[in-house]
Design a protein around this motif. Structure first.
Motif, PDB file in Angstrom:
ATOM      1  N   LYS A 156     -47.144 -16.138 109.255  1.00  0.00           N
ATOM      2  CA  LYS A 156     -46.270 -16.113 108.077  1.00  0.00           C
ATOM      3  C   LYS A 156     -46.503 -17.333 107.196  1.00  0.00           C
ATOM      4  N   TRP A 157     -46.619 -18.505 107.815  1.00  0.00           N
ATOM      5  CA  TRP A 157     -46.830 -19.728 107.035  1.00  0.00           C
ATOM      6  C   TRP A 157     -48.167 -19.674 106.299  1.00  0.00           C
ATOM      7  N   GLU A 158     -49.202 -19.237 107.011  1.00  0.00           N
ATOM      8  CA  GLU A 158     -50.536 -19.226 106.404  1.00  0.00           C
ATOM      9  C   GLU A 158     -50.668 -18.189 105.290  1.00  0.00           C
ATOM     10  N   THR A 159     -49.931 -17.106 105.393  1.00  0.00           N
ATOM     11  CA  THR A 159     -50.004 -16.067 104.362  1.00  0.00           C
ATOM     12  C   THR A 159     -48.987 -16.292 103.240  1.00  0.00           C
ATOM     13  N   GLY A 160     -48.155 -17.306 103.379  1.00  0.00           N
ATOM     14  CA  GLY A 160     -47.160 -17.595 102.355  1.00  0.00           C
ATOM     15  C   GLY A 160     -45.927 -16.722 102.428  1.00  0.00           C
ATOM     16  N   LYS A 161     -45.782 -15.962 103.502  1.00  0.00           N
ATOM     17  CA  LYS A 161     -44.613 -15.093 103.658  1.00  0.00           C
ATOM     18  C   LYS A 161     -43.435 -15.825 104.286  1.00  0.00           C
ATOM     19  N   GLY A 162     -43.661 -17.039 104.737  1.00  0.00           N
ATOM     20  CA  GLY A 162     -42.612 -17.862 105.321  1.00  0.00           C
ATOM     21  C   GLY A 162     -42.929 -19.327 105.087  1.00  0.00           C
ATOM     22  N   ILE A 163     -41.901 -20.141 105.189  1.00  0.00           N
ATOM     23  CA  ILE A 163     -42.063 -21.584 104.991  1.00  0.00           C
ATOM     24  C   ILE A 163     -41.485 -22.282 106.216  1.00  0.00           C
ATOM     25  N   PRO A 164     -42.226 -23.216 106.802  1.00  0.00           N
ATOM     26  CA  PRO A 164     -41.697 -23.933 107.967  1.00  0.00           C
ATOM     27  C   PRO A 164     -40.478 -24.775 107.593  1.00  0.00           C
ATOM     28  N   ASP A 165     -39.558 -24.934 108.546  1.00  0.00           N
ATOM     29  CA  ASP A 165     -38.436 -25.830 108.290  1.00  0.00           C
ATOM     30  C   ASP A 165     -38.917 -27.278 108.404  1.00  0.00           C
ATOM     31  N   ILE A 166     -38.041 -28.220 108.113  1.00  0.00           N
ATOM     32  CA  ILE A 166     -38.448 -29.622 108.058  1.00  0.00           C
ATOM     33  C   ILE A 166     -38.960 -30.111 109.410  1.00  0.00           C
ATOM     34  N   ALA A 167     -38.363 -29.660 110.494  1.00  0.00           N
ATOM     35  CA  ALA A 167     -38.817 -30.088 111.819  1.00  0.00           C
ATOM     36  C   ALA A 167     -40.249 -29.620 112.067  1.00  0.00           C
ATOM     37  N   ASN A 168     -40.557 -28.404 111.682  1.00  0.00           N
ATOM     38  CA  ASN A 168     -41.918 -27.886 111.852  1.00  0.00           C
ATOM     39  C   ASN A 168     -42.896 -28.540 110.882  1.00  0.00           C
ATOM     40  N   LEU A 169     -42.428 -28.869 109.681  1.00  0.00           N
ATOM     41  CA  LEU A 169     -43.300 -29.588 108.745  1.00  0.00           C
ATOM     42  C   LEU A 169     -43.696 -30.949 109.319  1.00  0.00           C
ATOM     43  N   ILE A 170     -42.738 -31.615 109.941  1.00  0.00           N
ATOM     44  CA  ILE A 170     -43.028 -32.911 110.572  1.00  0.00           C
ATOM     45  C   ILE A 170     -44.011 -32.726 111.719  1.00  0.00           C
ATOM     46  N   ALA A 171     -43.795 -31.687 112.528  1.00  0.00           N
ATOM     47  CA  ALA A 171     -44.699 -31.421 113.646  1.00  0.00           C
ATOM     48  C   ALA A 171     -46.117 -31.117 113.144  1.00  0.00           C
ATOM     49  N   ILE A 172     -46.218 -30.365 112.065  1.00  0.00           N
ATOM     50  CA  ILE A 172     -47.537 -30.056 111.488  1.00  0.00           C
ATOM     51  C   ILE A 172     -48.195 -31.331 110.972  1.00  0.00           C
ATOM     52  N   SER A 173     -47.418 -32.154 110.276  1.00  0.00           N
ATOM     53  CA  SER A 173     -47.993 -33.397 109.747  1.00  0.00           C
ATOM     54  C   SER A 173     -48.439 -34.315 110.876  1.00  0.00           C
ATOM     55  N   GLU A 218     -49.402 -33.277 113.914  1.00  0.00           N
ATOM     56  CA  GLU A 218     -50.541 -32.626 114.564  1.00  0.00           C
ATOM     57  C   GLU A 218     -51.842 -32.883 113.813  1.00  0.00           C
ATOM     58  N   PHE A 219     -51.778 -32.843 112.490  1.00  0.00           N
ATOM     59  CA  PHE A 219     -52.993 -33.008 111.684  1.00  0.00           C
ATOM     60  C   PHE A 219     -53.118 -34.396 111.067  1.00  0.00           C
ATOM     61  N   ASP A 220     -52.240 -35.303 111.490  1.00  0.00           N
ATOM     62  CA  ASP A 220     -52.283 -36.699 111.049  1.00  0.00           C
ATOM     63  C   ASP A 220     -52.265 -36.820 109.520  1.00  0.00           C
ATOM     64  N   LEU A 221     -51.291 -36.122 108.924  1.00  0.00           N
ATOM     65  CA  LEU A 221     -51.078 -36.163 107.477  1.00  0.00           C
ATOM     66  C   LEU A 221     -49.659 -36.644 107.202  1.00  0.00           C
ATOM     67  N   SER A 222     -49.453 -37.235 106.041  1.00  0.00           N
ATOM     68  CA  SER A 222     -48.085 -37.559 105.652  1.00  0.00           C
ATOM     69  C   SER A 222     -47.430 -36.274 105.140  1.00  0.00           C
ATOM     70  N   LEU A 223     -46.111 -36.241 105.165  1.00  0.00           N
ATOM     71  CA  LEU A 223     -45.411 -35.083 104.610  1.00  0.00           C
ATOM     72  C   LEU A 223     -45.732 -34.922 103.131  1.00  0.00           C
ATOM     73  N   ASP A 224     -45.897 -36.042 102.454  1.00  0.00           N
ATOM     74  CA  ASP A 224     -46.231 -36.008 101.035  1.00  0.00           C
ATOM     75  C   ASP A 224     -47.542 -35.258 100.808  1.00  0.00           C
ATOM     76  N   GLN A 225     -48.555 -35.561 101.608  1.00  0.00           N
ATOM     77  CA  GLN A 225     -49.843 -34.877 101.476  1.00  0.00           C
ATOM     78  C   GLN A 225     -49.708 -33.393 101.792  1.00  0.00           C
ATOM     79  N   LEU A 226     -48.833 -33.089 102.721  1.00  0.00           N
ATOM     80  CA  LEU A 226     -48.687 -31.710 103.175  1.00  0.00           C
ATOM     81  C   LEU A 226     -47.966 -30.828 102.159  1.00  0.00           C
ATOM     82  N   ILE A 227     -46.883 -31.330 101.560  1.00  0.00           N
ATOM     83  CA  ILE A 227     -46.041 -30.454 100.732  1.00  0.00           C
ATOM     84  C   ILE A 227     -46.022 -30.786  99.248  1.00  0.00           C
TER      85      ILE A 227
END
Length: 136
Positions: free
Chosen positions: A34-51, A53-62
């Motif tokens: 869902k996230w990859e196809t744009g049909k869903g958006i991760p919540d803030i906790a998952n955004l932090i986990a993604i950042s 995991e991939f060693d990115l800042s939230l700013d770079q991610l969103i």
């Protein structure tokens, strides 16, 4: 580049399947889809986990995705309401107890509905607290 495109590109660059990324983030594979196809958006906790995991800042991610920014703002303000709702429901249970003890009137249907909502809200609140502790 949208958030979904970024997640897909970073996942593929790390040579991870959707299933492997889902396991690392403690979500379902369908959530990743869902996230990859744009049909869903991760919540803030998952955004932090993604950042993380991939060693990115939230700013770079969103930064470039306005829909994600709006969801993050909306989610953070809605979490504040959970505590208020819990306090309100506890007050209602106390009110029902007062009537049951002092006036011998038991509002069983109202009590059951209130307790159900109280446990549901408490579950959300506790689940969020546990998630935050596990991330530390």
């Amino acid at each position: 580049m949208s958030l979904g495109e970024k997640i897909r590109a970073m996942r593929q660059q790390a040579s991870l399947s959707q299933e492997q990324l889902a396991e690392k983030l403690n979500v379902s594979r369908q959530a990743i889809t869902k996230w990859e196809t744009g049909k869903g958006i991760p919540d803030i906790a998952n955004l932090i986990a993604i950042s993380d995991e991939f060693d990115l800042s939230l700013d770079q991610l969103i930064k470039d995705d306005i829909a994600v920014k709006k969801k993050v703002i909306s989610d953070s303000s809605s979490k504040k309401w959970h505590i208020l709702v819990i306090v309100y429901l506890v007050a209602i249970v106390a009110y029902i107890a007062y009537f049951a003890i002092c006036h011998r009137i038991l509002m069983i249907g109202f009590l059951i509905a209130t307790l159900f909502m109280l446990f549901y809200e408490a579950r959300i609140f506790v689940k969020e607290k546990i998630y935050r502790q596990n991330k530390k």
